[in-house]
Structure formats: C-alpha cells, structure tokens
Design an enzyme around this catalytic site. Structure first.
Site, PDB file in Angstrom:
ATOM      1  N   SER A 486       0.833  -1.203   0.000  1.00 54.64           N
ATOM      2  CA  SER A 486       0.000   0.000   0.000  1.00 54.64           C
ATOM      3  C   SER A 486       0.864   1.249   0.000  1.00 54.64           C
ATOM      4  O   SER A 486       1.955   1.282   0.567  1.00 54.64           O
ATOM      5  CB  SER A 486      -0.924  -0.002   1.206  1.00 54.64           C
ATOM      6  N   GLU A 658      -0.192 -14.889  14.498  1.00 49.06           N
ATOM      7  CA  GLU A 658      -1.064 -14.430  15.579  1.00 49.06           C
ATOM      8  C   GLU A 658      -2.183 -15.415  15.898  1.00 49.06           C
ATOM      9  O   GLU A 658      -2.746 -15.356  16.977  1.00 49.06           O
ATOM     10  CB  GLU A 658      -1.610 -13.029  15.304  1.00 49.06           C
ATOM     11  N   GLU A 718       9.249  -7.555   9.401  1.00 49.97           N
ATOM     12  CA  GLU A 718       9.604  -6.358  10.142  1.00 49.97           C
ATOM     13  C   GLU A 718      10.962  -6.604  10.800  1.00 49.97           C
ATOM     14  O   GLU A 718      11.212  -7.683  11.305  1.00 49.97           O
ATOM     15  CB  GLU A 718       8.554  -6.111  11.223  1.00 49.97           C
ATOM     16  N   HIS A 747       5.906   2.303  11.430  1.00 46.48           N
ATOM     17  CA  HIS A 747       4.928   2.538  12.493  1.00 46.48           C
ATOM     18  C   HIS A 747       5.101   3.907  13.126  1.00 46.48           C
ATOM     19  O   HIS A 747       4.329   4.307  13.978  1.00 46.48           O
ATOM     20  CB  HIS A 747       5.025   1.438  13.548  1.00 46.48           C
ATOM     21  N   CYS A 779       6.520  -2.594   6.521  1.00 48.82           N
ATOM     22  CA  CYS A 779       5.117  -2.961   6.338  1.00 48.82           C
ATOM     23  C   CYS A 779       4.526  -2.001   5.306  1.00 48.82           C
ATOM     24  O   CYS A 779       5.251  -1.177   4.729  1.00 48.82           O
ATOM     25  CB  CYS A 779       4.389  -2.858   7.687  1.00 48.82           C
TER      26      CYS A 779
HETATM   27  N1  GLN Z   1       0.035  -5.379   1.402  1.00 55.39           N
HETATM   28  C1  GLN Z   1      -0.448  -4.833   2.621  1.00 55.39           C
HETATM   29  C2  GLN Z   1      -0.125  -3.350   2.687  1.00 55.39           C
HETATM   30  O1  GLN Z   1       0.865  -2.954   2.204  1.00 55.39           O
HETATM   31  C3  GLN Z   1       0.165  -5.512   3.807  1.00 55.39           C
HETATM   32  C4  GLN Z   1      -0.381  -4.983   5.101  1.00 55.39           C
HETATM   33  C5  GLN Z   1       0.063  -5.736   6.311  1.00 55.39           C
HETATM   34  O2  GLN Z   1       1.084  -6.351   6.301  1.00 55.39           O
HETATM   35  N2  GLN Z   1      -0.666  -5.687   7.372  1.00 55.39           N
HETATM   36  O3  GLN Z   1      -0.848  -2.580   3.258  1.00 55.39           O
HETATM   37 ZN    ZN Z   2       2.921  -5.758   7.571  1.00 61.04          ZN
END
Ligand code: GLN
Ligand code: ZN
Length: 807
Positions: A486, A658, A718, A747, A779
C-alpha cells in the site's frame, strides 16, 4: 455447600446466569467517539467522565433488560482504553520514560493523613493514562500485543526489579472515580444490585508483561508477584468495603503453556497467589476465570486454594474429567458454554448436554452457573440491528445481546429441565437445520474441488529452478528494492470511496479516480528508482474486507464493530458459506498498473489464514477446510494475474503467527493446514512467477520453520525496530530463499536517514550475505503521509545502491 473461607467473606451465591464481560465501546461506538473528542480537545475530562458514566449506566440497564439480574450477575469491566493498562496505571507501574505520569508515591505519603500508606499512589491523570497508551514525541507508547489468540490488542506492561508497584486507591487507572471500586459504588448509588468487578488477575498480568529495556539479565516479571499481590490485597479490601459480593479475576494466561516461564513455575505462582488472596480476611468471593482454552493442570492447583469460584471455557477447552472435577467440591463453577469469540448461535441442545454432564460429574451440590466462555468483548452488540443482512443469515447469528439471552435459556433448561425450554430448543434446531440446508453453505463443486487437492497442487518447481527462471525474466539488481504494497491512503482516496459507497460518485468516476491515483504512485516509484513496483492498493478499504466483498460466501455487517485496541474498532466480515470467486478480483488494477511501466509490477493478495483471522469464520466445518477453499479461490486469482502478464505476486500472511494455538501441542496441526493453504494458493504459479509473502513482525523465530515451508521466493518481515536482531537466527536456521528485512519502521512518522538504512542493510548483509537480500520498508505505507513516504523511500533506494557498490 459453599463455605466462606473466612467468616467475613460474603457468601451470596452467584446467580444462575452470567457473562464474563461485555463490549465496552457501546452499540454505536460511543466510547470511541467520546475518547477521540477528548483527544481533540472537543470534550474536557469531566465531560468524558460523564459520558463514560452514562455509557456504563446504559450497559447495565441493557443487561438488566435482557434479564441478567441478581447481585453479581452483571460484570463491571469498564476501562477507557485497555484492561491491562488499567491495571498497570492502578499499580502506578508505568515504565521509567513515563515516570512523571505515575502519580508520585512520595506525594501521597507526605500528604500524610492517616490513610496514606506506603506504596499508595494518587494515580495517573486522565491525559497521562492516554499518553502512556499512545506515546508522545520521543516517548514511545507502550507496546501493543494480541490478547491471547484474539484480535484484541492490549498494552504490554514493562517491568524491572525497581519499577514501583503500589496501589492507587480504588484501583482507578486515572483516579478513584474510574476504577472497579467506583464502578461498584456507582451502581449501588443508582439503586442497582452490586455488579461483579472484572480485573485481570495477578499471574496473567505478570505473564503478559515484558522485562523493561535495561532490566537485569534473568529478571522476569513474574518475580514481582509478591509486590503485585499487595496491590490486589488492597483492591479486594476496597471492593469488599464498597459492597461487592464477588470479584472476577481473569487468568486466561493459564490456558497457554507457551510462555517463557516453565509450567511448574507458573503453577507455583498460581498456588502462591490464590492461597494468599484467599487468606485475605475481608474480601468479596473470588471467581477465577480461565478463558480461551482448558486450564489443564492449573485447575487442580486453583481447586486447592480457597477461591470460591472457577470459570471454565467449555468452547475452546475440554470439559474436565470426573477426577479433575472432584476437588472442586464446595466451589461454584461457571460453565462457559456460550462462545465469547464467535458470532454464531449456540447449539443449545449440545450446550445443555454439556451442562448436564458437567453437573452430573461434579461433586453433588456444586453450584453450576451458566456463562460465556470469555468476555463478550470480541463480538458486536446486537445482531437484531443487522437488517440489511439476508434474514436467514441474520437468524443464524448471536452477537453479545443474543448470547446473554442464550445464557439465560440454558440456565433455565439446566434448572428446570428441557421441557422448560422446549420451544427455544426446537427453534434452535430448526434454524440449525435451515442453515445446514442453505445452498450457499454447502456447494458441491467447492467441496469436490477441496477433496481433489493433491500434494502436487501445493508444490512448485524446485527453488533453484525458480530462482534461475526469475533471474532471467526479471533481471533485478543485487539488493532489489520494493515496498510492501500500500501507498498512503490520502484523504481524497477515502473521500472518493465514501462518496462511491453512498452512491454520490458513480462507479466509472470512482474507478477513474483510483486509476489516476495508481498512475501517480507508479510514476513516483519510477522516479524514486524502486525496482519492483506496486499499484498502491488505493482501491482497498482494508486488506481483508476488500476480498470478502468480492468473494461469495461472505457477508458484511453494518453495526458489527468490535474493539481492536483503544479507540480503534474493526468490523470483521462474516464468512458463512462455501467460498467461490465469481470473477477476478485484482487483475484489472494490477494490469493497468503494469501497463504504465516497464518495471515488474507486483500483484497483491491477502492470504487464506489472514482472511480467516480477521473475519468471523463459520463454525460448522473445520478451519482447515475453510482455509483450503480460500486457497483455491486465491490460486485462481494468481493464475489470472499470471495470464495478464504480472511477473511477481505477493500473498500477505501477517496473521499466520497471531492465530498460533496457545498450547504447544496444538501448533503442528495448525501450522500444517495454514501453510498448506498458502501453498495451495501459490502452488500453481509458474517457475518464472516470483511469489512474495509478507509477515508483520520480527520475532518470527517461533514460526521460522513454517515460514520456510511457505516456500515463497521472497519473504519480507519487520526488522528495523529490532535492528535486524533476528537475522543471525535466520542464518542459523539456514533459510534458503530471499528475505526482505524491513529497513524503515513505518509505524512511526520518523524518516530514517540514508545512513541509517545503509547501516541496517549492512548488518543484514553481514548476517545473510548480499545475494538473498531485498531492501524494503517494514510494512505497508497506508497509514503514512506522502512527505515522509517519499523521503524515506529515497533514502532506502540510496542505501541499497550504496551497499550494492561495496557489495
Ligand atoms: N500489502 C499490505 C499493505 O501494504 C500488507 C499490510 C500488512 O502487512 N498488514 O498494506
Ligand atoms: Zn505488515
């Protein structure tokens, strides 16, 4: 009969029906709105307190209206943000960086008076409480982690040998008006019966805590048990004085054997804690709740202490044997037969049988109270409001309010016999049969396709062959750069989507807007010099909901919000039927993006396990089967992306870890089917198609074997916050395929310098060698702003180039 452990302990029985907790956000997310208004300055502290008190009063009235009556039937479990943070601040046990927010023990003692005992704190201010939860400037918020195997996140306590652990009067996180004691007084003042305060128990609190940075090697939070017990002692005395007949101490951590602390030490702590608590002279009766699984060998330990009640989770856990139940003589057993985790009607016949067997197996005269398996905080408020759902699907659902009704029906059936609830049982049987017969619930072609899956379907060409084929096709440099999918979800994107949803923006205009955004994102990536591009996911509201809306077998709710953390709520989709993919879901967007560039475009999919983890999943077939149905739908999507010329496909599985079972013994089976479903989704890809996956955490050591078995060509994880600490373990494990350890912590809004990215990449190269490495953020970027995104990506690309050169 229940013998009070001391003469002064009250002995009122628990009513025959109860719930272990109730959603606290409010039916219309009132708490979220009020708390966020307070953060924005639109509501002051006393305004927020008034609204919270009104919400609590409305909740109690609602539960009474649903028939949850009798002293102690209604839980008092309110907190403005999180039940674990509530305890942390009530101890004054915030970590050093928030030392000024603890409230000072010194002040309390100096203020003197006869009541100010050593270790008694005046408490954290309302703003301080939220500061600890959300961070402020350089002061990082408390870390957030999943509560057991749920999607709720709690704030992790950070303790060392010197962290002050005291007692804030009333155990209010903020001041005495907000804590469990005040919640009891508030109900009594309103002329109601005393509710049952719910507090995270001492052993679970410490197992959920982590050692603070800089704590002595070997320090474990559980070492602070005696300090913590002191505070619980004060709390119980205060609750007793306030008029509580029962208190519920939640000890869900006892159902897991996967903590760092050896099991025998956990059990010793349980014995120690509850023997001590039971010996308190003036206190309410204590109900210890062991939710989210079986208490196992913790049950006899608890039974050996003087606590008056034990709540068993009979949905996620097994019913104990007659021998295991024997020592519960004299205690009250809360039988959790109504799930607090899913949104399906309870099978009333089956639940009643479980209850009857339990009663028969328990020593004669042991009171059995019907309850929920966990707090209902994991489910939305009221299924009756979901009037846009097809009526049949709605009739299969039970949200929190329906579950309260179920608990009452079952209590009546247990007390008065099945005839007393014959109508309800018949109705439930009828609905259950209707559900089973619904054509969407059982689609022959889907079942047949799952049965026909072979190991070969889950197996790609050998990695060496894929590697060579992809090298030829993609021609990537060393340390290729990419992103996780994203790009920032700007206000304009969200506005366009909302307008489209409301029907104010036509589909064509909406799609034009999304294409314009994709074009911008592609141009930007080219200009920055990234190697593998993405389309940016502008068209996706959410990485699971997007697919749920396009697959058959899912339904969306209107009001089905559940708290994810703090003021953040999610509205999971309901996976109710067999899964089919009516048409390609992502191909048009990805092909459009690929048409704009000569660089390889990466198609983006969400994996089967993550789709399940963030949805409410049907309970009538095994999860492994649901996972394979999703795997097949995604496999078809991968094939269509390939056919459209997309050379790289990423299948995100951030949730694989998770939803790891809480018991070690249950993990191999889970990992087998979850990895299997991912491989089914990706196993049809040609050797020339590069499959990526993405996991959102760094401590993936517990699942490293499983991640290896996913057999993705490239895995991004991460790693920046832990400064690549995981990599030596990865190297040692012998991870053969390519890895993209994040070099930019997305983050936080902080822009890492090129030098910082370079340093991290060099550490990665030192551990794994340059051949296998990719350079990427931690991420997805959807929560970031463009300014920091652009700057950070430029630094990332510069760093990759610099390291390539020394290489
Ligand atoms: N492809 C998703 C993004 O980039 C992955 C999101 C995630 O890892 N929670 O938003
Ligand atoms: Zn992620």
């Amino acid at each position: 009969m229940t013998l009070p452990s001391t003469p002064s302990t009250p002995s009122a029985p628990l009513p025959a029906a109860t719930i272990l907790g109730y959603p606290r956000i409010g039916p219309d997310r009132e708490l979220k709105r009020d708390v966020e208004s307070y953060w924005k300055g639109a509501l002051d502290a006393s305004g927020l307190r008034e609204r919270a008190a009104a919400l609590r009063a409305a909740t109690r009235a609602r539960l009474r209206g649903l028939g949850l009556t009798g002293a102690s039937a209604v839980p008092a479990d309110f907190t403005y943000y999180d039940q674990v943070l509530q305890v942390t601040t009530a101890f004054g046990a915030l970590p050093e960086r928030f030392g000024d927010l603890r409230g000072s023990a010194g002040d309390a003692a100096d203020a003197g008076g006869t009541d100010a005992e050593a270790g008694e704190f005046p408490g954290t201010s309302l703003s301080g409480f939220f500061t600890a939860a959300r961070g402020e400037g350089e002061r990082a918020a408390l870390e957030m982690t999943k509560w057991l195997d749920s999607n709720y996140h709690y704030l992790v306590p950070e303790l060392d040998a010197d962290t002050p652990i005291g007692y804030v009067p009333g155990f209010g996180a903020i001041d005495p008006t907000d804590g469990p004691v005040a919640q009891v007084l508030e109900a009594l003042r309103a002329g109601e019966e005393a509710p049952r305060p719910v507090v995270v128990g001492p052993v679970t609190y410490l197992l959920l805590a982590k050692a603070a940075d800089g704590a002595d090697a070997g320090f474990r939070p559980l070492d602070r048990l005696h300090d913590v017990l002191n505070a619980y002692g004060h709390l119980l005395a205060d609750l007793w004085a306030a008029g509580a007949e029962w208190v519920q101490l939640d000890e869900p951590a006892l159902v897991s054997d996967a903590w760092d602390v050896p099991r025998d030490e956990v059990l010793a702590a349980v014995a120690d804690a509850y023997t001590w608590i039971a010996a308190i002279a003036e206190r309410p009766q204590v109900l210890v709740a062991g939710s989210y699984g079986s208490l196992g060998d913790a049950l006899p330990v608890l039974a050996g202490t003087g606590v008056e009640g034990i709540a068993l989770d009979l949905v996620a856990g097994e019913a104990p044997s007659v021998d295991e139940l024997e020592p519960l003589a004299g205690k009250t057993v809360v039988a959790g037969v109504v799930s607090g985790r899913n949104i399906w009607r309870t099978d009333l016949e089956a639940a009643l049988s479980t209850l009857e067997s339990l009663r028969d197996a328990l020593p004669a005269g042991t009171p059995v109270v019907v309850g929920t398996s966990t707090s209902l905080q994991h489910v939305p408020h009221d299924a009756a409001r979901e009037t846009s759902l097809p009526a049949d699907i709605r009739s299969w659902l039970a949200f929190a309010d329906q579950k309260v009704a179920e608990v009452r029906i079952l209590a009546r059936g247990l007390a008065d016999g099945r005839e007393a609830v014959a109508d309800e049982l018949a109705e439930d049987t009828r609905l259950r049969a209707e559900r089973a017969a619904h054509p969407g619930v059982n689609r022959g072609e889907v079942r047949a396709a799952v049965v026909a899956v072979t190991q070969a379907d889950r197996t790609r060409a050998p990695y060496a062959e894929r590697k060579a084929a992809q090298k030829d096709r993609l021609g990537l440099p060393l340390l290729p750069t990419t992103t996780i999918g994203s790009f920032p979800q700007t206000a304009e994107i969200r506005k366009a989507r909302a307008a489209h949803r409301r029907g104010e923006l036509g589909t064509e205009a909406y799609e034009d807007a999304m294409r314009a955004e994709i074009k911008r994102v592609v141009r930007l990536q080219e200009e920055i010099g990234l190697d593998v591009l993405v389309h940016g996911e502008a068209e996706r509201n959410d990485m699971v909901q997007y697919f749920a809306e396009l697959l058959d077998g899912f339904a969306a709710t209107e009001h089905g919000w559940v708290q994810s953390y703090g003021s953040r709520c999610t509205r999971p989709s309901i996976l109710w039927g067999d899964i089919t993919r009516p048409e390609p879901m992502t191909v048009a967007w990805s092909s459009y993006a690929q048409s704009l560039t000569d660089k390889p475009m990466k198609g983006m999919l969400t994996g089967p396990v993550t789709i399940m983890a963030w949805s409410f999943v049907r309970d009538d077939i095994p999860r492994a089967q649901v996972a394979d149905q999703l795997g097949l739908a995604l496999r078809a999507e991968v094939a269509d992306l390939e056919a459209a010329g997309i050379p790289v496909v990423q299948v995100d599985e951030p949730a694989i870890r998770e939803t790891l079972p809480l018991r070690l013994d249950d993990r191999p089976d889970y990992l087998e089917w979850s990895v299997g479903a991912f491989r089914l989704a990706t196993g049809g890809a040609a050797a020339t198609t590069q499959i990526h996956t993405h996991l959102c955490y760094s401590e993936f050591d517990v699942v490293i074997d499983a991640v290896d078995h996913l057999d993705a060509d490239v895995t991004s994880i991460e790693a920046s916050r832990s400064r690549m600490d995981i990599l030596p373990a990865v190297a040692e494990h012998g991870f053969e395929r390519q890895l993209g350890p994040g070099v930019w912590d997305i983050h936080s809004p902080r822009v890492p310098s090129a030098q910082e990215c370079t340093d991290l990449l060099e550490r990665a190269v030192a551990a794994l060698g340059v051949e296998k490495l990719w350079a990427n953020p931690d991420c997805g970027l959807k929560t970031r702003a463009y300014a920091e995104t652009e700057a950070s990506l430029r630094h990332l690309v510069a760093a990759a180039r610099a390291v390539r050169e020394i290489g």
